[in-house]
Design an enzyme around this catalytic site. Sequence first.
Site, PDB file in Angstrom:
ATOM      1  NE  ARG A  57      70.144  31.395 -79.474  1.00 21.76           N
ATOM      2  CZ  ARG A  57      68.939  30.781 -79.339  1.00 21.76           C
ATOM      3  NH1 ARG A  57      68.749  29.573 -79.802  1.00 21.76           N
ATOM      4  NH2 ARG A  57      67.958  31.397 -78.745  1.00 21.76           N
ATOM      5  CE1 TYR A 110      94.361  22.711 -82.310  1.00 23.03           C
ATOM      6  CE2 TYR A 110      92.302  22.455 -81.106  1.00 23.03           C
ATOM      7  CZ  TYR A 110      93.346  23.242 -81.534  1.00 23.03           C
ATOM      8  OH  TYR A 110      93.390  24.576 -81.187  1.00 23.03           O
ATOM      9  CG  ASP A 182      90.117  18.450 -87.404  1.00 21.11           C
ATOM     10  OD1 ASP A 182      90.331  19.139 -88.415  1.00 21.11           O
ATOM     11  OD2 ASP A 182      90.270  18.890 -86.241  1.00 21.11           O
ATOM     12  CE  LYS A 207      93.719  26.974 -86.182  1.00 14.62           C
ATOM     13  NZ  LYS A 207      93.571  25.598 -85.713  1.00 14.62           N
TER      14      LYS A 207
HETATM   15  C1  LIG Z   1      92.923  25.015 -84.677  1.00 18.15           C
HETATM   16  C2  LIG Z   1      92.393  23.658 -84.826  1.00 18.15           C
HETATM   17  C3  LIG Z   1      91.181  23.298 -84.225  1.00 18.15           C
HETATM   18  C4  LIG Z   1      90.380  24.255 -83.352  1.00 18.15           C
HETATM   19  O1  LIG Z   1      89.879  25.320 -84.085  1.00 18.15           O
HETATM   20  P1  LIG Z   1      89.600  26.785 -83.445  1.00 18.15           P
HETATM   21  O2  LIG Z   1      89.045  27.549 -84.595  1.00 18.15           O
HETATM   22  O3  LIG Z   1      90.894  27.302 -82.925  1.00 18.15           O
HETATM   23  O4  LIG Z   1      88.599  26.585 -82.348  1.00 18.15           O
HETATM   24  C5  LIG Z   1      90.734  22.017 -84.429  1.00 18.15           C
HETATM   25  N1  LIG Z   1      91.429  21.114 -85.155  1.00 18.15           N
HETATM   26  C6  LIG Z   1      92.590  21.427 -85.742  1.00 18.15           C
HETATM   27  C7  LIG Z   1      93.320  20.394 -86.534  1.00 18.15           C
HETATM   28  C8  LIG Z   1      93.122  22.701 -85.596  1.00 18.15           C
HETATM   29  O5  LIG Z   1      94.297  22.999 -86.163  1.00 18.15           O
END
Ligand SMILES: *Cc1c(COP(=O)(O)O)cnc(C)c1O
Length: 391
Positions: A57, A110, A182, A207
């Site tokens: 963890r 987001y 982000d 992504k």
């Molecule tokens: C998909 C996404 C998230 C969230 O990520 P997950 O892996 O789905 O929890 C956060 N910020 C952006 C810009 C995203 O495209």
Amino acid sequence: MTQLKKGTLAVWGGETERFPYGATTPPIVNSVTYAYENLDDWYDVAIGKQEGHIYSRNTNPTVRVLEEKITALEGAEAAISFATGMGAISNTLFAFLTAGKRVVSLKDIYGGTSRIFLDFLPSYKVDVALCDTTNHEALEAEIAKGCDLVYLETPTNPTLKVVDIKRLAAAAKKVGAVVVVDNTFATPINQTPLSLGADLVVHSATKYLCGHSDAMGGLLAGKADLIRKVYQFREINGASLQADPAYLIARGMKTLELRIERQNASAMKIATFLKAHPKIDDVFYPGLESHSGHAIAKSQMSGFGGMMSFALKGDYESVKTFLHGLKLVHLAASLGSVSTLAGPPRTTSHVELTTAQRAQLGIPESLIRYSVGIENLDDLLADLTQALNRI
Ligand SMILES: *Cc1c(COP(=O)(O)O)cnc(C)c1O
């Protein structure tokens, strides 16, 4: 390793030491716990005096490889990982924003992050100010009022709005706020927020970093003392990443530069093609000179990415005809995969809003978000052409 270029770091980051058995790829260590022959060593690892692992963890050897890879690519001091991108974002926000603190962010953030700002943080007595995404004067004014955290995302979903990281980080520095960006859409290949003044950079590794839509994860990289603070929170709330997805993400990241260069080039050609097409009303791609954020994007990004959105001339029926007609696409949520993905924000990211609310955010009902894959460009252009001809 910082003097090496990104394409090299993507391959070698976290992988320069010899693995057990002389393995040339990182072993997937699914062990939950790590045994010690000597209690003194165990104690030294437990208090951080000696390198090692105790319980997965907290830390895990496979996961560590991935954390070191993103550290190298973002030019960070340290990084930690999470089970999902939202795990990374929520842990970061909740680690810094305790009762009485104030955060400044963007309206186009987001969707999941926006839920934290609107539904959760206020009930913990955190003051949240969400500004019009491209209004830098308003953002600077909100930051100058005093805040503890500035949370940015650029380019944003789904209209690819761009915010000036350097400018807003400078405003945040004046009031002593931590700056988090982000960087999911851009990836470290196209943009490194830490080099522009951000303190922390967060990723949905699900992504582009993973790149194959087959593993979920989140990453946070930046200043060591700040990473430590979030780590201590994650250690206890338990949103840790497992070895199997960590392996897949680190594996995907080895081809990150190749994929992003390809997607940058294809997206630019596709955006240019769509912009000139008689059935297209508007195209949102930061690489186009007509895009409102083009100048800022050019100054802070080395490539404009593989994400775009475009509005058809026509109604939602035309959107259906067009999307059902596309062959080289998954009609699905998410983005950043080797295969092209598309969907209408009306059904995906902004499904919970009314038509009027979407209009307020500048999201037309006929908008389509298109995540360009690594397929052959001519095939993608031919596919778009035949689907547009059906309308
Ligand atoms: C998909 C996404 C998230 C969230 O990520 P997950 O892996 O789905 O929890 C956060 N910020 C952006 C810009 C995203 O495209």
